[in-house]
Design a protein around this motif. Sequence first.
Motif, mmCIF file in Angstrom:
data_model
loop_
_atom_site.group_PDB
_atom_site.id
_atom_site.type_symbol
_atom_site.label_atom_id
_atom_site.label_comp_id
_atom_site.label_asym_id
_atom_site.label_seq_id
_atom_site.Cartn_x
_atom_site.Cartn_y
_atom_site.Cartn_z
ATOM 1 N N PHE A 143 0.816 -1.212 0.000
ATOM 2 C CA PHE A 143 0.000 0.000 0.000
ATOM 3 C C PHE A 143 0.851 1.264 0.000
ATOM 4 O O PHE A 143 0.430 2.298 -0.547
ATOM 5 C CB PHE A 143 -0.967 -0.005 1.187
ATOM 6 N N SER A 144 2.049 1.203 0.587
ATOM 7 C CA SER A 144 2.946 2.360 0.523
ATOM 8 C C SER A 144 3.362 2.635 -0.909
ATOM 9 O O SER A 144 3.417 3.793 -1.347
ATOM 10 C CB SER A 144 4.185 2.134 1.399
ATOM 11 N N ARG A 151 3.146 2.153 6.146
ATOM 12 C CA ARG A 151 4.199 1.556 6.965
ATOM 13 C C ARG A 151 3.716 1.096 8.336
ATOM 14 O O ARG A 151 4.530 0.762 9.192
ATOM 15 C CB ARG A 151 5.397 2.524 7.122
ATOM 16 N N VAL A 152 2.422 1.045 8.546
ATOM 17 C CA VAL A 152 1.865 0.529 9.807
ATOM 18 C C VAL A 152 1.138 -0.777 9.500
ATOM 19 O O VAL A 152 0.183 -0.803 8.732
ATOM 20 C CB VAL A 152 0.903 1.551 10.441
ATOM 21 N N THR A 153 1.615 -1.864 10.087
ATOM 22 C CA THR A 153 1.098 -3.190 9.750
ATOM 23 C C THR A 153 0.384 -3.870 10.912
ATOM 24 O O THR A 153 -0.019 -5.030 10.795
ATOM 25 C CB THR A 153 2.248 -4.099 9.281
ATOM 26 N N SER A 154 0.216 -3.162 12.032
ATOM 27 C CA SER A 154 -0.433 -3.767 13.193
ATOM 28 C C SER A 154 -1.174 -2.699 13.981
ATOM 29 O O SER A 154 -0.709 -1.558 14.101
ATOM 30 C CB SER A 154 0.596 -4.448 14.097
ATOM 31 N N LEU A 155 -2.319 -3.064 14.538
ATOM 32 C CA LEU A 155 -3.060 -2.096 15.339
ATOM 33 C C LEU A 155 -2.292 -1.706 16.598
ATOM 34 O O LEU A 155 -2.514 -0.630 17.155
ATOM 35 C CB LEU A 155 -4.454 -2.626 15.679
ATOM 36 N N SER A 156 -1.346 -2.547 17.032
ATOM 37 C CA SER A 156 -0.537 -2.209 18.207
ATOM 38 C C SER A 156 0.388 -1.021 17.934
ATOM 39 O O SER A 156 0.898 -0.400 18.866
ATOM 40 C CB SER A 156 0.295 -3.422 18.648
ATOM 41 N N LEU A 158 -9.415 -4.117 7.471
ATOM 42 C CA LEU A 158 -8.980 -5.498 7.664
ATOM 43 C C LEU A 158 -7.580 -5.524 8.260
ATOM 44 O O LEU A 158 -6.717 -4.737 7.872
ATOM 45 C CB LEU A 158 -8.991 -6.249 6.333
ATOM 46 N N LEU A 159 -7.371 -6.466 9.186
ATOM 47 C CA LEU A 159 -6.091 -6.576 9.888
ATOM 48 C C LEU A 159 -5.655 -8.031 9.933
ATOM 49 O O LEU A 159 -6.490 -8.930 10.068
ATOM 50 C CB LEU A 159 -6.236 -6.060 11.331
ATOM 51 N N ILE A 160 -4.344 -8.243 9.817
ATOM 52 C CA ILE A 160 -3.774 -9.580 10.008
ATOM 53 C C ILE A 160 -2.681 -9.451 11.056
ATOM 54 O O ILE A 160 -1.595 -8.942 10.797
ATOM 55 C CB ILE A 160 -3.233 -10.158 8.691
ATOM 56 N N GLU A 161 -2.985 -9.905 12.270
ATOM 57 C CA GLU A 161 -2.132 -9.644 13.437
ATOM 58 C C GLU A 161 -1.269 -10.859 13.791
ATOM 59 O O GLU A 161 -1.247 -11.307 14.945
ATOM 60 C CB GLU A 161 -3.007 -9.231 14.618
ATOM 61 N N ASP A 162 -0.553 -11.380 12.789
ATOM 62 C CA ASP A 162 0.298 -12.542 13.050
ATOM 63 C C ASP A 162 1.749 -12.164 13.336
ATOM 64 O O ASP A 162 2.600 -13.032 13.527
ATOM 65 C CB ASP A 162 0.232 -13.528 11.886
ATOM 66 N N GLY A 163 2.056 -10.870 13.335
ATOM 67 C CA GLY A 163 3.412 -10.412 13.609
ATOM 68 C C GLY A 163 4.355 -10.530 12.434
ATOM 69 O O GLY A 163 5.518 -10.117 12.538
ATOM 70 N N ALA A 164 3.886 -11.074 11.314
ATOM 71 C CA ALA A 164 4.767 -11.278 10.158
ATOM 72 C C ALA A 164 4.211 -10.675 8.882
ATOM 73 O O ALA A 164 4.967 -10.373 7.957
ATOM 74 C CB ALA A 164 4.997 -12.774 9.947
#
Length: 341
Positions: free
Chosen positions: A204-205, A245-250, A284-290
């Motif tokens: 997306f970037s 550049r943000v890939t996690s809600l954390s 949509l989010l994929i929170e697998d850390g990878a």
Amino acid sequence: MLRLEKEVVTARFISPSGETVQAPIEIRTNPITGRTSRVAFSRIGEREAGTDFLPAPPPFAGDTSQCPFCHPRLQSKTPRLLPELAPDGRLVRGASVLFPNLFPYGVYSAVSLFDDTHFVEIGTASPGSYADSFLNCADYLQRVLAHDAEAVFMAITQNHLPSAGGSLLHPHLQVQADRVASNHQRFLRAKAARHFDENGSLLFSDYLDHERTAADRYIGRTGGWEWLAAYAPEGFFEIWGILPRVTSLSQVAADGWKELSRGVLNTQRFYRSLCRNGYNLGLLLIEDGASPLELRVVIVARSNYAPWVRSDHTGFEVMLGEMATFSAPEETATGARPFWK
């Protein structure tokens, strides 16, 4: 790396007046999904029933007597979260209250209310109520992940009014997490990973870099979120908000959810200026850390909730699987930009 492709085809026919007419249609390919959509320019400016003015509120907008989300029925008519997720049974942030969905779509399925206002016209909600509801969703999803590390496929959605699939008028977000990916999550996870492996950069970037340079579909920004009209829309007046550049809600601070709320409300005010009263929203989010999938919210206007209004999905969309819209994304961006100033 990402190509924005389109093909122009032309329909030719004899008009009732006897003139030969050439009607161009653009077939655009979505650079993210590879799906095509069509812009039927001949229908631009067509008078569409129910969009000459903003429709009146639904006839039952003032009836709160049966709404389970309104006080004082909220406590007695809505379910409670399991103690391992929330000892108090519900999550409260400001005026927002989050509790399980009584009719779940997944293992972890919840509803996040904005406040106690039963009906809110499009574009008139307070930024604070939206921010509190988003923050409640983020809190819930992080609690789910701490409880079940495999429930990494997450989503925050909204259906505003029955024309967008909403079953209750009282404004709320749906939030869910599951171990099983939805179709879109499965595709986007693979697409983002493949793009990163091949290019060493984020999907997306890269798309956003291209659209900033092109400028004709770029709308503006609210804090870190950047907004643009979708190149190959799969809904009417489709607008994306990307948090590069943000890939996690954390990784999203409280201010990030407030900035998202501002962009969502800007979009709603734009839809209101078009006399549209329904819309869908999805993050949509994929929170697998990878996963290198960045945060992106998608918002589309839906058919108005009013008598005798035409549906926005015809046999072309349902049976051919291809969206046909009547306005160019560049025009959508032009119309939306003033709402970001």
